[in-house]
Design a protein around this motif. Structure first.
Motif, PDB file in Angstrom:
ATOM      1  N   PRO A 149      38.448  39.695   0.664  1.00 23.34           N
ATOM      2  CA  PRO A 149      39.057  39.998   1.842  1.00 23.34           C
ATOM      3  C   PRO A 149      40.680  39.487   1.576  1.00 23.34           C
ATOM      4  O   PRO A 149      40.828  38.502   1.052  1.00 23.34           O
ATOM      5  N   ARG A 150      41.382  40.238   1.794  1.00 22.16           N
ATOM      6  CA  ARG A 150      42.877  39.968   1.686  1.00 22.16           C
ATOM      7  C   ARG A 150      43.674  40.413   2.834  1.00 22.16           C
ATOM      8  O   ARG A 150      43.255  41.512   3.612  1.00 22.16           O
ATOM      9  N   ARG A 151      44.169  39.362   3.460  1.00 25.39           N
ATOM     10  CA  ARG A 151      45.488  39.498   4.614  1.00 25.39           C
ATOM     11  C   ARG A 151      46.051  40.763   4.506  1.00 25.39           C
ATOM     12  O   ARG A 151      46.882  40.846   3.421  1.00 25.39           O
ATOM     13  N   ALA A 160      44.040  30.552   7.174  1.00 25.69           N
ATOM     14  CA  ALA A 160      42.836  29.378   7.144  1.00 25.69           C
ATOM     15  C   ALA A 160      41.420  30.135   7.375  1.00 25.69           C
ATOM     16  O   ALA A 160      40.529  29.866   6.958  1.00 25.69           O
ATOM     17  N   VAL A 161      41.443  31.144   8.518  1.00 24.03           N
ATOM     18  CA  VAL A 161      40.201  31.604   8.998  1.00 24.03           C
ATOM     19  C   VAL A 161      39.649  32.454   7.998  1.00 24.03           C
ATOM     20  O   VAL A 161      38.555  32.318   7.043  1.00 24.03           O
ATOM     21  N   ILE A 162      40.378  33.191   7.053  1.00 24.26           N
ATOM     22  CA  ILE A 162      40.108  34.307   6.006  1.00 24.26           C
ATOM     23  C   ILE A 162      39.868  33.312   4.854  1.00 24.26           C
ATOM     24  O   ILE A 162      38.461  33.738   4.251  1.00 24.26           O
ATOM     25  N   SER A 171      28.502  28.786  11.359  1.00 23.24           N
ATOM     26  CA  SER A 171      29.258  27.593  10.877  1.00 23.24           C
ATOM     27  C   SER A 171      29.912  28.307   9.868  1.00 23.24           C
ATOM     28  O   SER A 171      30.351  27.241   8.919  1.00 23.24           O
ATOM     29  N   ALA A 172      30.610  29.220   9.730  1.00 29.07           N
ATOM     30  CA  ALA A 172      31.452  29.767   8.711  1.00 29.07           C
ATOM     31  C   ALA A 172      32.679  29.124   8.716  1.00 29.07           C
ATOM     32  O   ALA A 172      33.506  28.972   7.903  1.00 29.07           O
ATOM     33  N   VAL A 173      33.297  28.839  10.132  1.00 25.88           N
ATOM     34  CA  VAL A 173      34.545  28.292  10.277  1.00 25.88           C
ATOM     35  C   VAL A 173      34.540  26.916  10.928  1.00 25.88           C
ATOM     36  O   VAL A 173      33.516  26.773  12.047  1.00 25.88           O
ATOM     37  N   PRO A 174      35.231  26.082  10.559  1.00 27.06           N
ATOM     38  CA  PRO A 174      34.939  24.719  11.302  1.00 27.06           C
ATOM     39  C   PRO A 174      35.681  24.632  12.723  1.00 27.06           C
ATOM     40  O   PRO A 174      36.360  25.429  12.861  1.00 27.06           O
ATOM     41  N   TYR A 232      44.675  39.817  24.785  1.00 28.21           N
ATOM     42  CA  TYR A 232      44.720  39.405  23.439  1.00 28.21           C
ATOM     43  C   TYR A 232      45.850  38.578  23.137  1.00 28.21           C
ATOM     44  O   TYR A 232      46.988  38.722  24.053  1.00 28.21           O
ATOM     45  N   VAL A 233      46.035  37.636  22.315  1.00 30.00           N
ATOM     46  CA  VAL A 233      47.257  37.184  21.599  1.00 30.00           C
ATOM     47  C   VAL A 233      47.227  37.224  20.239  1.00 30.00           C
ATOM     48  O   VAL A 233      46.276  37.135  19.547  1.00 30.00           O
ATOM     49  N   GLU A 234      48.332  37.278  19.889  1.00 35.14           N
ATOM     50  CA  GLU A 234      48.562  37.417  18.461  1.00 35.14           C
ATOM     51  C   GLU A 234      48.373  36.160  17.696  1.00 35.14           C
ATOM     52  O   GLU A 234      48.933  34.907  18.102  1.00 35.14           O
ATOM     53  N   VAL A 235      47.959  36.052  16.411  1.00 37.93           N
ATOM     54  CA  VAL A 235      47.528  34.785  15.669  1.00 37.93           C
ATOM     55  C   VAL A 235      48.581  34.476  14.750  1.00 37.93           C
ATOM     56  O   VAL A 235      48.936  35.296  13.946  1.00 37.93           O
ATOM     57  N   PRO A 236      49.232  33.193  14.613  1.00 35.44           N
ATOM     58  CA  PRO A 236      50.203  32.849  13.576  1.00 35.44           C
ATOM     59  C   PRO A 236      49.626  33.053  12.087  1.00 35.44           C
ATOM     60  O   PRO A 236      48.577  32.843  12.010  1.00 35.44           O
ATOM     61  N   THR A 237      50.214  33.362  11.226  1.00 36.99           N
ATOM     62  CA  THR A 237      49.725  33.680   9.814  1.00 36.99           C
ATOM     63  C   THR A 237      49.010  32.453   9.144  1.00 36.99           C
ATOM     64  O   THR A 237      48.120  32.731   8.632  1.00 36.99           O
ATOM     65  N   ARG A 238      49.612  31.261   9.584  1.00 38.27           N
ATOM     66  CA  ARG A 238      48.886  30.280   8.960  1.00 38.27           C
ATOM     67  C   ARG A 238      47.457  30.007   9.438  1.00 38.27           C
ATOM     68  O   ARG A 238      46.633  29.538   8.636  1.00 38.27           O
ATOM     69  N   LEU A 239      47.211  30.315  10.727  1.00 39.62           N
ATOM     70  CA  LEU A 239      45.735  30.278  11.100  1.00 39.62           C
ATOM     71  C   LEU A 239      44.903  31.267  10.859  1.00 39.62           C
ATOM     72  O   LEU A 239      43.871  31.318  10.298  1.00 39.62           O
ATOM     73  N   GLU A 240      45.585  32.688  10.690  1.00 40.85           N
ATOM     74  CA  GLU A 240      44.824  33.742  10.131  1.00 40.85           C
ATOM     75  C   GLU A 240      44.402  33.424   8.686  1.00 40.85           C
ATOM     76  O   GLU A 240      43.321  33.478   8.274  1.00 40.85           O
TER      77      GLU A 240
END
Length: 189
Positions: A77-79, A60-62, A13-16, A50-58
């Motif tokens: 951790p840094r993007r 949010a996960v980080i 449950s680290a990510v909603p 695979y598909v690449e993930v948009p910056t805003r979603l990445e």
């Protein structure tokens, strides 16, 4: 002990679920491409798209994973802006043979001609987007110490992207295993 020698971190449950759902929706609406291993498509070694993930979603996960990573590894951790995070979809087949996440010169060279992203960095973040009952097999395994995991949706596994953390994905026998994967830079606290 440095942070790079610590055992993998696993947090349920680290990510909603709402963010997992947004990532799944994004992955469904994009054209997936076959993913290589060391720059070569070989379904006897790795069978995934695979598909690449948009910056805003990445980002949010980080952001959701950062406190857990800080607590376990004592790093931030840094993007890495020059490379995308990805969503991997593994259908029935081999999964992914044992490997490490250190980028090799072979992978970099082949990426120049095959269009595959080179996903390098110091720390690997894996977040499960599919429910464990939606597929059979597909456990993430580590070789040393031996460990296999198949956690619930929204769970995080984080580990140093070094040759010391050999891991893979067990064969998928039914359904589809979907995960978010990012490699991040690591800033010491």
């Amino acid at each position: 002990m440095t942070w790079k020698t610590r055992l993998p971190l696993l947090v349920e449950s680290a990510v909603p679920r709402s963010l997992c759902g947004a990532l799944m929706e994004h992955a469904k609406n994009q054209n997936a491409r076959p993913r290589t291993y060391q720059g070569v498509i070989d379904e006897s070694l790795r069978k995934s798209e695979y598909v690449e993930v948009p910056t805003r979603l990445e980002e949010a996960v980080i952001s959701h994973c950062a406190a857990h990573v800080r607590g376990h590894f004592e790093i931030r951790p840094r993007r890495i802006p020059t490379q995308p995070a990805v969503v991997y979809r593994y259908g029935p087949g081999v999964g992914f043979v044992a490997h490490h996440d250190e980028v090799t010169d072979i992978e970099r060279e082949r990426a120049r001609t095959n269009g595959q992203p080179v996903v390098g960095g110091e720390l690997t973040l894996v977040v499960w987007l599919s429910r464990p009952d939606s597929y059979s097999g597909g456990e993430l395994f580590f070789e040393n110490p031996a460990q296999e995991i198949k956690p619930p949706c929204g769970s995080l596994a984080a580990f140093p992207a070094t040759r010391d953390h050999v891991h893979g994905v067990r064969p998928i026998t039914r359904g589809e295993r979907v995960t978010f994967v990012a490699r991040t830079a690591a800033e010491l606290l």
